[in-house]
Design a protein around this motif. Structure first.
Motif, PDB file in Angstrom:
ATOM      1  N   UNK A  38       1.809  37.838 -26.599  1.00 33.96           N
ATOM      2  CA  UNK A  38       0.559  37.640 -25.708  1.00 33.96           C
ATOM      3  C   UNK A  38       0.629  38.976 -24.902  1.00 33.96           C
ATOM      4  N   UNK A  86      13.289  14.658 -23.222  1.00 41.05           N
ATOM      5  CA  UNK A  86      13.643  15.690 -23.752  1.00 41.05           C
ATOM      6  C   UNK A  86      12.349  16.976 -24.074  1.00 41.05           C
ATOM      7  N   UNK A  87      11.228  16.276 -24.439  1.00 40.98           N
ATOM      8  CA  UNK A  87       9.986  17.217 -24.556  1.00 40.98           C
ATOM      9  C   UNK A  87       9.615  17.696 -23.636  1.00 40.98           C
ATOM     10  N   UNK A 127      14.384  27.160 -27.809  1.00 41.23           N
ATOM     11  CA  UNK A 127      12.961  27.481 -27.022  1.00 41.23           C
ATOM     12  C   UNK A 127      13.081  28.797 -26.481  1.00 41.23           C
ATOM     13  N   UNK A 128      14.148  29.273 -25.815  1.00 38.90           N
ATOM     14  CA  UNK A 128      14.401  30.638 -25.091  1.00 38.90           C
ATOM     15  C   UNK A 128      13.582  31.760 -26.412  1.00 38.90           C
ATOM     16  N   UNK A 152      10.822  30.527 -19.510  1.00 36.22           N
ATOM     17  CA  UNK A 152      10.839  31.697 -20.327  1.00 36.22           C
ATOM     18  C   UNK A 152       9.776  32.751 -20.693  1.00 36.22           C
ATOM     19  N   UNK A 153       8.638  31.831 -20.849  1.00 35.72           N
ATOM     20  CA  UNK A 153       7.645  32.694 -21.571  1.00 35.72           C
ATOM     21  C   UNK A 153       6.216  32.336 -21.016  1.00 35.72           C
ATOM     22  N   UNK A 154       6.045  31.243 -21.037  1.00 38.95           N
ATOM     23  CA  UNK A 154       4.549  30.583 -20.635  1.00 38.95           C
ATOM     24  C   UNK A 154       4.276  31.246 -19.223  1.00 38.95           C
ATOM     25  N   UNK A 178      11.495  24.439 -19.984  1.00 37.43           N
ATOM     26  CA  UNK A 178      12.204  25.545 -20.457  1.00 37.43           C
ATOM     27  C   UNK A 178      11.369  26.709 -21.147  1.00 37.43           C
ATOM     28  N   UNK A 179      10.356  26.467 -21.978  1.00 31.17           N
ATOM     29  CA  UNK A 179       9.351  27.270 -22.593  1.00 31.17           C
ATOM     30  C   UNK A 179       8.659  27.756 -21.377  1.00 31.17           C
ATOM     31  N   UNK A 235      12.143  20.443 -22.579  1.00 30.96           N
ATOM     32  CA  UNK A 235      12.061  21.394 -23.421  1.00 30.96           C
ATOM     33  C   UNK A 235      10.498  22.499 -23.176  1.00 30.96           C
ATOM     34  N   UNK A 243      11.443  18.112 -32.885  1.00 27.72           N
ATOM     35  CA  UNK A 243      11.968  17.865 -31.408  1.00 27.72           C
ATOM     36  C   UNK A 243      13.357  17.851 -31.392  1.00 27.72           C
ATOM     37  N   UNK A 269       4.801  34.081 -17.828  1.00 27.34           N
ATOM     38  CA  UNK A 269       4.275  35.338 -17.513  1.00 27.34           C
ATOM     39  C   UNK A 269       2.767  35.579 -18.159  1.00 27.34           C
ATOM     40  N   UNK A 270       2.360  34.529 -19.034  1.00 27.47           N
ATOM     41  CA  UNK A 270       0.994  34.429 -19.513  1.00 27.47           C
ATOM     42  C   UNK A 270       0.211  33.969 -18.357  1.00 27.47           C
ATOM     43  N   UNK A 316       6.773  34.642 -27.715  1.00 28.67           N
ATOM     44  CA  UNK A 316       5.156  34.216 -27.280  1.00 28.67           C
ATOM     45  C   UNK A 316       4.871  34.978 -26.181  1.00 28.67           C
ATOM     46  N   UNK A 317       5.992  35.508 -25.051  1.00 26.37           N
ATOM     47  CA  UNK A 317       5.375  36.700 -24.197  1.00 26.37           C
ATOM     48  C   UNK A 317       5.280  37.973 -24.889  1.00 26.37           C
ATOM     49  N   UNK A 358      -3.486  31.894 -18.729  1.00 25.63           N
ATOM     50  CA  UNK A 358      -3.376  30.567 -18.805  1.00 25.63           C
ATOM     51  C   UNK A 358      -3.836  29.889 -17.537  1.00 25.63           C
ATOM     52  N   UNK A 364       9.995  31.150 -26.666  1.00 29.23           N
ATOM     53  CA  UNK A 364       9.171  31.608 -25.670  1.00 29.23           C
ATOM     54  C   UNK A 364       9.271  33.102 -25.466  1.00 29.23           C
ATOM     55  N   UNK A 365      10.247  33.997 -25.955  1.00 26.63           N
ATOM     56  CA  UNK A 365      10.311  35.381 -25.719  1.00 26.63           C
ATOM     57  C   UNK A 365       9.395  35.956 -26.649  1.00 26.63           C
TER      58      UNK A 365
END
Lengths: 381, 118
Positions: free
Chosen positions: B62, A359-360, B51-52, A370-372, A366-367, A363, B43, A374-375, B58-59, A381, B55-56
């Motif tokens: 950053x 599951x980790x 998580x979404x 959704x976000x990482x 997914x993270x 996640x 967890x 673009x960095x 975070x974006x 990164x 993550x948003x």
């Protein structure tokens, strides 16, 4: 990603006005292409997967929307569709690859894939409405020896996601899933995956989920009317949905530049495995899907190729020769079903060592989506 | 600590136990186990929607920090290369540049949005 790393690496020269960096793209937006496979399961909107390219670039980098139509390597010039020429001292080709389902008779008409947005939406429409029948999964490799298809793990990922998705919809017991793999998969024969350790654990995973599998099915022709897929091994398989990993090729400008010696007019550029320079050309590098390397045509490859190319161009400018070596490293988090993920990495000498999906891991993927990511694109990164 | 012979013969287990022994003796191992439980709970609590959102955030953080750092770095570099301060005429000329007008619009609009939220 590479332009940002180059700008950081060459910042002193940029400040002195000795170096400028220009990115040409045929599109003003940057898409996170790896997530198109999620679109096939109605998990992402197009708008979530795109950012203006300009917003991802450091301000020192010039950006113009221009489609390159011709490479003049001898004259160190590029021609674009607008007619505007561009000259260069160093060139990095990052033009990717294109799905080419039209290269298999009937596949364009009857097959589906998830490697571009619109086809992924069409597949989503079909997967969200199928009530019973047979979903047939096929994988086509390039004919150039030891070159993989786009994103090696994607067919396994989408097969497991499909199983979860149909269970969620409550129709899994009425829909048969059959995963097939061609006879030749890079250096392996009659396997289920292009690397042996992962291929060996797949039967147990598939059997646990009642996913049927078959080795040695090299898709050669599709009959759109009868909905039958034929193999080069003389077998016929009926389907209701044909979820294919189609043939791929380089973009037109690369195909027409005359440098590639790849079979079947696929267009992969002859790439130095270590420096990532294009063989036979001066000051030209290639990154990503256009290479003829044996590693995955995926973002996880570009992530590790970009610093090597940035270092090598900086070294050519400062020392007169490249200094960094790409070891073939690729890393990713594989989506193993809708909720689980499996971090993986490999290089030229070591295969992926599969670990239990968690599951980790899901996640984390997914993270990242959704976000990482673009960095990463911004070179952070 | 007494261990069964087959377990104590395992070098990895013995090495781990040697590291853990001071924590066990002082009762601090409980804290580590509690911390693992907390991580495990977090967890379990995380789902796709959370998580979404994370993550948003975070974006946004950053990307904003990156853009601000880029702006400061580039502005400083351009001013430093000029040698002497720009003249009033040069400043007025700069004000008329398209990029400057876009930047001024961002600043004014930012103040406008701040005001809207008060």
């Amino acid at each position: 990603m590479l332009a940002n790393q180059l700008a950081r690496k060459l910042y002193p020269e940029i400040l002195r006005g000795e170096v400028s960096i220009l990115l040409l793209s045929d599109c003003p937006d940057h898409y996170y292409k790896p997530a198109f496979m999620y679109v096939a399961f109605n998990l992402y909107f197009k708008e979530e997967l795109k950012r203006p390219e300009r917003s991802l670039l450091r301000p020192e980098i010039g950006f113009q929307v221009e489609k390159v139509t011709r490479f003049d390597f001898a004259g160190q010039r590029l021609k674009t569709s607008s007619g505007k020429p561009f000259s260069y001292d160093f060139l990095v080709i990052a033009t990717g690859c294109l799905p080419a389902p039209e290269r298999i008779e009937g596949l364009q008409e009857a097959g589906d894939h998830f490697y571009q947005y619109d086809p992924a939406r069409q597949l989503a429409q079909r997967l969200s409405t199928i009530e019973k029948g047979r979903i047939f999964i096929s994988v086509s490799f390039p004919q150039t020896p030891n070159v993989p298809h786009q994103c090696g793990i994607a067919p396994v990922e989408t097969t497991l996601m499909l199983d979860d998705y149909l269970r969620r919809r409550g129709v899994r017991d009425k829909v048969e899933i059959i995963y097939t793999y061609p006879t030749t998969a890079q250096l392996l024969r009659n396997c289920l995956f292009l690397q042996r350790p992962t291929g060996e654990i797949l039967p147990a995973i598939f059997e646990q989920k009642d996913i049927h599998y078959q080795r040695g099915f090299t898709l050669s022709r599709v009959d759109p009317d009868a909905k039958i897929a034929y193999s080069a091994e003389d077998e016929a398989q009926p389907f209701d949905i044909l979820m294919a990993t189609p043939p791929i090729r380089a973009v037109d400008a690369v195909l027409e530049c005359g440098v590639s010696q790849a079979q079947n007019d696929e267009g992969w550029l002859p790439t130095n495995h270590e420096t990532l320079q294009v063989y036979g050309l001066e000051n030209v590098y290639v990154i990503g899907d256009t290479v003829d390397l044996p590693v995955s045509k995926a973002g996880g490859s570009c992530h590790n190729q970009a610093p090597v190319i940035a270092n090598n161009i900086a070294a050519e400018i400062r020392l007169g020769k490249p200094v960094s070596v790409y070891d073939g490293r690729v890393q990713a988090v594989a989506q193993m079903g809708l909720n689980a993920g499996m971090p993986l990495w490999y290089d030229y000498s070591r295969d992926v060592q599969p670990t239990p999906p968690t599951k980790i891991g899901g996640l984390l993927r997914n993270g990242f989506n959704r976000g990482l990511y673009w960095a990463v694109a911004r070179g952070m990164l | 600590m007494n261990m069964p012979e087959d377990v104590s013969a395992t070098p990895g287990y013995s090495a781990l136990m040697a590291r853990l022994q001071p924590l066990i003796d002082s009762g601090r191992l409980d804290n580590i186990v509690d911390l693992l439980s907390l991580v495990s709970d977090l967890i379990d609590l995380l789902d796709a929607a959370t998580v979404e959102k994370l993550a948003n955030v975070f974006e946004e953080v950053t990307a904003s920090g990156w853009a601000a750092a880029n702006t400061l770095r580039m502005t400083r570099a351009e001013i430093m290369t000029q040698g002497k301060p720009p003249s009033l005429y040069a400043l007025l000329k700069l004000l008329n540049e398209e990029d400057t007008r876009k930047g001024v619009a961002v600043v004014l609009k930012t103040l406008n949005v701040i005001g809207r939220q008060l």
